[in-house]
Design a protein around this motif. Structure first.
Motif, PDB file in Angstrom:
ATOM      1  N   TYR A  17     -13.543  -3.994  -8.898  1.00 58.16           N
ATOM      2  CA  TYR A  17     -13.914  -4.861  -7.763  1.00 58.16           C
ATOM      3  C   TYR A  17     -15.096  -5.759  -8.101  1.00 58.16           C
ATOM      4  CZ  TYR A  17     -10.809  -1.562  -5.537  1.00 58.16           C
ATOM      5  OH  TYR A  17      -9.717  -0.776  -5.242  1.00 58.16           O
ATOM      6  N   GLU A  53     -10.447 -10.208  -1.570  1.00 58.00           N
ATOM      7  CA  GLU A  53      -9.751  -9.256  -0.706  1.00 58.00           C
ATOM      8  C   GLU A  53      -8.241  -9.317  -0.887  1.00 58.00           C
ATOM      9  OE1 GLU A  53     -10.852  -8.880   3.306  1.00 58.00           O
ATOM     10  OE2 GLU A  53     -13.015  -8.822   2.914  1.00 58.00           O
ATOM     11  N   ARG A  54      -7.699 -10.517  -1.067  1.00 58.18           N
ATOM     12  CA  ARG A  54      -6.250 -10.637  -1.220  1.00 58.18           C
ATOM     13  C   ARG A  54      -5.802 -10.021  -2.538  1.00 58.18           C
ATOM     14  NH1 ARG A  54      -3.746 -16.450  -0.229  1.00 58.18           N
ATOM     15  NH2 ARG A  54      -4.629 -15.947   1.814  1.00 58.18           N
ATOM     16  N   LYS A  55      -6.465 -10.379  -3.614  1.00 55.23           N
ATOM     17  CA  LYS A  55      -6.094  -9.862  -4.933  1.00 55.23           C
ATOM     18  C   LYS A  55      -6.188  -8.332  -4.976  1.00 55.23           C
ATOM     19  CE  LYS A  55      -7.738  -9.829  -9.719  1.00 55.23           C
ATOM     20  NZ  LYS A  55      -8.793 -10.323 -10.643  1.00 55.23           N
ATOM     21  N   ASN A  56      -7.240  -7.795  -4.382  1.00 58.66           N
ATOM     22  CA  ASN A  56      -7.469  -6.348  -4.429  1.00 58.66           C
ATOM     23  C   ASN A  56      -6.877  -5.599  -3.232  1.00 58.66           C
ATOM     24  OD1 ASN A  56      -9.248  -5.958  -6.892  1.00 58.66           O
ATOM     25  ND2 ASN A  56     -10.405  -7.531  -5.812  1.00 58.66           N
ATOM     26  N   GLN A  57      -6.209  -6.361  -2.346  1.00 52.84           N
ATOM     27  CA  GLN A  57      -5.489  -5.777  -1.210  1.00 52.84           C
ATOM     28  C   GLN A  57      -6.386  -4.921  -0.309  1.00 52.84           C
ATOM     29  OE1 GLN A  57      -2.124  -3.904  -3.314  1.00 52.84           O
ATOM     30  NE2 GLN A  57      -0.877  -5.682  -2.771  1.00 52.84           N
ATOM     31  N   HIS A  59      -7.955  -4.032   3.215  1.00 51.40           N
ATOM     32  CA  HIS A  59      -7.613  -4.228   4.626  1.00 51.40           C
ATOM     33  C   HIS A  59      -8.551  -3.402   5.500  1.00 51.40           C
ATOM     34  CE1 HIS A  59      -5.158  -0.687   3.426  1.00 51.40           C
ATOM     35  NE2 HIS A  59      -5.422  -0.267   4.652  1.00 51.40           N
ATOM     36  N   LYS A  81     -13.439  -1.362   5.364  1.00 48.46           N
ATOM     37  CA  LYS A  81     -12.209  -1.790   4.703  1.00 48.46           C
ATOM     38  C   LYS A  81     -11.853  -0.765   3.631  1.00 48.46           C
ATOM     39  CE  LYS A  81     -13.077  -6.583   5.878  1.00 48.46           C
ATOM     40  NZ  LYS A  81     -13.535  -7.915   5.448  1.00 48.46           N
ATOM     41  N   ALA A  83      -9.209  -0.036   0.015  1.00 48.71           N
ATOM     42  CA  ALA A  83      -8.263  -0.496  -1.001  1.00 48.71           C
ATOM     43  C   ALA A  83      -7.944   0.684  -1.904  1.00 48.71           C
ATOM     44  CB  ALA A  83      -8.844  -1.649  -1.815  1.00 48.71           C
ATOM     45  N   SER A  86      -4.449   2.148  -7.758  1.00 56.50           N
ATOM     46  CA  SER A  86      -3.201   2.901  -7.875  1.00 56.50           C
ATOM     47  C   SER A  86      -3.130   3.717  -9.154  1.00 56.50           C
ATOM     48  CB  SER A  86      -1.997   1.957  -7.775  1.00 56.50           C
ATOM     49  OG  SER A  86      -2.095   0.929  -8.750  1.00 56.50           O
ATOM     50  N   GLN A  91      -8.593   6.034  -3.270  1.00 53.39           N
ATOM     51  CA  GLN A  91      -8.936   4.977  -2.333  1.00 53.39           C
ATOM     52  C   GLN A  91     -10.425   4.688  -2.428  1.00 53.39           C
ATOM     53  OE1 GLN A  91      -7.572   6.329   1.572  1.00 53.39           O
ATOM     54  NE2 GLN A  91      -5.983   4.774   1.506  1.00 53.39           N
TER      55      GLN A  91
END
Length: 274
Positions: A17, A53-57, A59, A81, A83, A86, A91
């Motif tokens: 991140y 935020e979009r690239k690392n998803q 929410h 938030k 993320a 994986s 998380q």
């Protein structure tokens, strides 16, 4: 691991991140290693504005957001938030607030100047983590703080949250790195940090001089064990840790390079939690 089953990681940096550094790599791989030793883990860091935020998803977790944290008589909304990494099956929870963490830089502006509100950001981050863990109803055996922005948290745990059923058996492990700043915070840092029955006088070192060295000493004072995460941790802080009799795990360069530090840290958690 022994009796330690749940470890909460409070990080200033987690790769990927933020850019790869010694601290961010440990923030990434230590939780994975501890989880692989049959532990439950939770990991937190600030949601800096440089994080895509979009690239690392990322929410927002609505059920955890919505609280206000009051600092200097101003209500600051706490946004949580999350993320996933994986590859590690873990998380990461992010502490967010538009006033404190929207800016693209982490701790210094484009000219390298230390942000004037870094003291408030540290207070917000620490309180946000502890209140979110309470909402999760997840009781950690060990709380591992890494990076200077986590350094006010040990005082909060020991002075305000020590009787809370979520935290009453938690032990604090503090990793010290070469990110300890000689920069000065605002002179009223101790007053801003005080809340919930905790007075400015409970931070005598910060009242004397509000800088990164005294903040690290304050963190050490309220921690149960110290890990030296770098070869060149500020010597004044290390000497202070020794002078107050803290159990210290020394820096091991070879273990850092081959990954065996995870096992060393795991054993240290068990020693501290006895």
């Amino acid at each position: 691991m022994g009796d330690v089953k749940r470890v909460l990681f409070v990080n200033s940096e987690i790769y990927p991140y933020v850019p790869e550094t010694d601290i961010s790599k440990i923030g990434r791989f230590l939780p994975q290693g501890i989880q692989e030793r049959k532990c439950e883990i939770r990991s937190f860091m600030p949601r800096f504005g440089c994080i895509n935020e979009r690239k690392n998803q990322l929410h927002e977790v609505i059920r955890l957001s919505g609280m206000n944290i009051i600092i200097s008589d101003v209500d600051r909304p706490l946004i949580i938030k999350v993320a996933s990494i994986s590859a590690a099956r873990i998380q990461v929870y992010f502490i967010d607030n538009e006033d404190y963490f929207k800016r693209k830089q982490t701790f210094c502006d484009e000219d390298g100047k230390f942000f004037a509100d870094n003291d408030e950001r540290a207070v917000f981050f620490a309180r946000g983590v502890l209140e979110t863990v309470k909402k999760l109803r997840w009781a950690p055996d060990v709380i591992h703080c890494q990076g200077w922005i986590s350094h006010i948290l040990p005082a909060y745990l020991k002075k305000i949250y020590k009787d809370d059923p979520i935290f009453n058996s938690s032990k604090i492990v503090l990793s010290l790195y070469n990110d300890i700043s000689t920069e000065s915070f605002q002179p009223d840092f101790a007053e801003k940090a005080a809340f919930g029955g905790l007075e400015a006088d409970d931070f005598p070192l910060l009242k004397e001089k509000a800088d990164g060295i005294n903040l690290a000493k304050t963190a050490a004072q309220y921690s149960d064990g110290i890990i030296l995460g770098d070869a060149d941790v500020n010597q004044e802080v290390v000497d202070y840790c020794r002078s107050i009799g803290k159990q210290i795990l020394p820096f091991d360069k070879a273990a850092m390079e081959d990954g065996s530090y995870v096992g060393q840290y795991s054993q240290f958690y068990d020693q501290i939690h006895k």
